[in-house]
Design an enzyme around this catalytic site. Structure first.
Site, PDB file in Angstrom:
ATOM      1  N   GLU A 458      -1.197  -5.235  -2.774  1.00 38.75           N
ATOM      2  CA  GLU A 458      -1.379  -6.628  -3.208  1.00 38.75           C
ATOM      3  C   GLU A 458      -0.968  -6.742  -4.672  1.00 38.75           C
ATOM      4  O   GLU A 458      -1.363  -5.929  -5.516  1.00 38.75           O
ATOM      5  CB  GLU A 458      -2.832  -7.072  -3.047  1.00 38.75           C
ATOM      6  N   ASN A 513      -0.575 -13.762  -3.857  1.00 40.84           N
ATOM      7  CA  ASN A 513      -1.450 -14.935  -3.750  1.00 40.84           C
ATOM      8  C   ASN A 513      -0.698 -16.200  -4.114  1.00 40.84           C
ATOM      9  O   ASN A 513       0.114 -16.220  -5.049  1.00 40.84           O
ATOM     10  CB  ASN A 513      -2.655 -14.785  -4.686  1.00 40.84           C
ATOM     11  N   GLU A 545      -0.858 -14.930   0.577  1.00 42.95           N
ATOM     12  CA  GLU A 545      -2.287 -15.098   0.798  1.00 42.95           C
ATOM     13  C   GLU A 545      -2.711 -16.475   0.305  1.00 42.95           C
ATOM     14  O   GLU A 545      -2.405 -16.861  -0.829  1.00 42.95           O
ATOM     15  CB  GLU A 545      -3.076 -14.009   0.063  1.00 42.95           C
ATOM     16  N   ASP A 575      -7.153 -15.680   2.770  1.00 43.13           N
ATOM     17  CA  ASP A 575      -7.862 -14.906   1.757  1.00 43.13           C
ATOM     18  C   ASP A 575      -9.314 -15.371   1.621  1.00 43.13           C
ATOM     19  O   ASP A 575      -9.644 -16.525   1.909  1.00 43.13           O
ATOM     20  CB  ASP A 575      -7.133 -15.062   0.408  1.00 43.13           C
ATOM     21  N   GLU A 632     -11.802  -6.287   1.723  1.00 38.19           N
ATOM     22  CA  GLU A 632     -11.596  -6.081   0.289  1.00 38.19           C
ATOM     23  C   GLU A 632     -12.822  -5.405  -0.335  1.00 38.19           C
ATOM     24  O   GLU A 632     -13.929  -5.528   0.164  1.00 38.19           O
ATOM     25  CB  GLU A 632     -11.365  -7.419  -0.416  1.00 38.19           C
TER      26      GLU A 632
END
Length: 693
Positions: A458, A513, A545, A575, A632
């Site tokens: 990520e 993101n 995301e 997310d 996560e």
């Protein structure tokens, strides 16, 4: 009449009295004009400064020559015309410069302005005496000159200081008295130590202005100038009175509550600020905001909300005292003013009276509603010498108190302004961060939980400020979104992550993101497509995301954009699942490629039964919909073991790797690979391996 002898001059008492009276009246009018200049800005300020300088300079000029005429011996005497006119010019110019400097707001400005005026007055007296010719000789005494300098500079500085920093409403009268006293005593000190010796052989030139003629001219000119100045002051006073009457007429412009509106408040603020400066009082401004009023409108409707505002306004109006003013700005926000000589104590008492009206519940039909109000206040000129800034300070204090707790009364402190200024500076800096190459991407590896193998990473944006160092994303992302700087920053992050992945530096899928602000742009899909073409990254390796709240702001358009991305072959992950809406309808409307389980649940595993139940539910939901789940925030082997046993597909967290820059990523990948190859990774009691950043 006075007599000339071999010695010091003898005063003509009546003319001395006239000189002092002219100086006192002229400087009093000038100081009133100076006070108006201090309370205004722009061209109006310079107009008042000019009027103050002309009035005061003419009065000083007149008193200088009348005082000299009071010393007129029985000898023939006269005045040089050019020098006489130059004395008037020096008086006006020195007053103009002195008042201009003295009206500023820097330290010692009044004293410096007073010194300038004192130098001008000294120059006037020396030039005036130099322009005076008598049938005799004049000898100056050095001690008299020194005393004259000390009195002139010291008393003039004191005069402008009192006019600029009044302690009471009488200080400006005192300033005029000090200036008149300065002229009289300075002139007396200069002339009483001066020796005149008659000399019949000296003939007074015929071109000089005769003393008696100059006396009449001086008195006439000064009466004209001071009369004009005094008339201007009276006209201004009348105009301000009419403005106050007009404000009173505007006092009921808000048709709903009957309170003054924002326009009336601004006029009242302007009038009261000038009045506060004139009377050496202080003025407090208040910002009053009803807490949670939006909920009233949502639950009971806007009509009920309007009735509630009427009742609130009526209660607050009922506690007002003389010198206090209340207005409605808009919605549920009200503004207040209070003139007092005892701030901030009186301001606190006023705010407490306003807050007390909310202690009793309000009745909406059969429902009793309890409200609170957040109140902030600031004091002029204690907190700021700028009239327009005092209300901004009050609003800043109100918002600061509101963030801490509803219903607080908060006084403005300079630290608040420093904090707000720092935030504004940071907001400006973040808009230029991308262009200045201050942004960095850190990558956190993602692994497959059943074998610990790396499956992707990520991309996380970081900002290295040139002065403050690393700024937390929780601090700069909201600022970037507020100013829409997140759009170029987001494009930079996408382009950089795709380029790094295309160059083989990042294994597997790269996740990026998307901000809600980016999602509001109709060309988002086209922008991402252009970046993929530019960097050469396969769409199958890119995962975007988004949070559910991003989609819910405009669900139809959001889902349309996601479908366009999906059609390109780009994966889409939801997310922070479990912290927002977590709507099953959204999962049903769009088949996400991945659900990211928020770390707030993972951190409580496996000991927290409630968290474990929620995680099992999310994993079961993912299996039933055919959507893999990534957890996560995995930090311990116990969390990893629990998630793997419950069927969680992927994970990321400090157990595997911290987010690191691109240069450190190879070492982190190697450490994570060794960890995955270790046969002990799946056994109970394994120690977490954290890659050093």
């Amino acid at each position: 009449m006075s007599q000339a002898v071999n010695g010091s001059f003898a005063y003509h008492q009546m003319l001395v009295l006239v000189a002092g009276s002219v100086c006192l009246f002229g400087t009093w009018v000038g100081m009133r004009h100076f006070a108006r200049a201090r309370a205004t800005t722009g061209a109006t300020r310079y107009g008042w400064l000019f009027m103050a300088s002309v009035g005061t300079g003419a009065a000083l000029w007149a008193s200088t020559f009348i005082s000299i005429l009071a010393l007129d011996p029985l000898l023939n005497s006269g005045f040089e015309p050019v020098a006489t006119g130059a004395v008037l010019v020096i008086g006006i110019v020195s007053c103009l410069i002195g008042f201009e400097i003295g009206s500023r707001h820097f330290t010692l400005a009044p004293e410096i302005g007073g010194f300038v005026m004192g130098i001008g007055v000294l120059a006037m007296h020396f030039l005036g005496l130099k322009a005076w010719h008598i049938a005799g000789t004049v000898q100056w005494n050095v001690y008299g000159i020194v005393v004259t300098f000390v009195l002139g500079l010291g008393l003039s500085a004191l005069s402008v200081s009192r006019a600029n920093r009044p302690v009471t409403r009488y200080c400006r009268h005192g300033a005029a008295i000090v200036l008149a006293f300065m002229v009289c005593t300075m002139h007396y000190a200069l002339t009483v130590t001066t020796i005149a010796t008659p000399d019949a052989s000296i003939i007074v030139p015929s071109y000089l202005i005769p003393a008696d003629m100059l006396g009449f001219a001086v008195v006439g000119a000064v009466l004209l100038v001071m009369g004009s100045g005094f008339s201007t002051y009276l006209i201004d006073l009348r105009t301000r009175t009419e403005s106050a009457d007009r404000i009173h007429q505007l006092s009921f412009n808000d048709t709903m509550t009957g309170l003054p509106n924002r326009i009336a408040f601004n006029e009242r603020l302007s009038f009261d600020a000038a009045d506060a400066h004139e009377k050496a009082h202080k003025l407090a401004a208040f910002s009053i905001d009803i807490d949670g009023f939006k909920d009233i409108n949502d639950v009971f409707g806007h009509s009920a909300g309007d009735l509630l505002l009427i009742e609130v306004a009526s209660r607050m109006r009922g506690v007002l005292q003389p010198g206090e003013f209340l207005a409605r700005q808009s919605g549920d926000e009200f503004l207040g003013l209070q003139m007092s000589g005892n701030h901030p104590h009186d301001a606190q008492a006023f705010a407490e009276r306003i807050a007390a009206v909310f202690a009793r519940p309000f009745q909406l039909g059969e429902q009793a509603v309890t409200l609170t109000a957040s109140i902030g206040f600031s004091v002029f000129p204690t907190d700021t010498p700028e009239r327009d800034q005092v209300l901004s300070n009050a609003k800043l204090a109100m918002h600061r108190g509101k963030t801490r707790q509803r219903g607080l009364i908060c006084k403005y402190l300079r630290e608040m302004d420093d904090g707000a200024r720092a935030q504004r500076a940071l907001s400006r800096d973040v808009q230029m961060a991308a262009g200045r190459n201050e942004l960095e991407l850190h990558y956190q590896l993602q692994t497959t939980l059943d074998n610990g193998r790396i499956c992707g990473a990520e991309a996380l944006m970081r900002w290295r400020h040139p002065k403050r160092g690393m700024i937390s994303p929780a601090e700069f992302i909201p600022l970037a979104e507020e100013s829409e700087a997140i759009i170029p920053m987001g494009e930079w992050a996408l382009r950089t992550a795709c380029r790094d992945a295309a160059e083989g530096r990042i294994p597997g899928t790269i996740a990026v993101n998307l901000s809600p602000v980016q999602f509001s742009r109709d060309d988002l899909a086209e922008t991402i497509h252009a970046i993929l073409l530019e960097t050469g990254l396969s769409p199958k390796r890119l995962e975007v995301e988004v949070t559910e709240s991003t989609i819910m702001s405009d669900q139809a358009r959001g889902l349309h954009i996601l479908r366009k991305l999906k059609a390109m072959g780009i994966s889409v992950a939801m997310d922070d699942f479990g912290t927002g809406y977590s709507s099953l309808a959204t999962l049903h409307a769009f088949p996400f490629d991945k659900i990211k389980l928020d770390q707030s649940f993972v951190k409580r595993l496996p000991s927290d039964a409630a968290a474990a139940a929620i995680v099992r539910t999310v994993l079961a939901l993912g299996r039933s919909l055919g959507i893999p789940v990534l957890a996560e925030g995995i930090e311990t082997a116990a969390q990893w073991d629990f998630l793997a046993r419950e069927g969680c597909a992927k994970g990321q967290g400090y157990l595997f790797a911290k987010p690191v820059g691109l240069t450190q990523l190879p070492a982190v990948i190697e450490a994570a690979s060794r960890f995955a190859d270790d046969e002990a990774w799946s056994m109970p009691g394994i120690e977490p391996v954290i890659a050093a950043a």
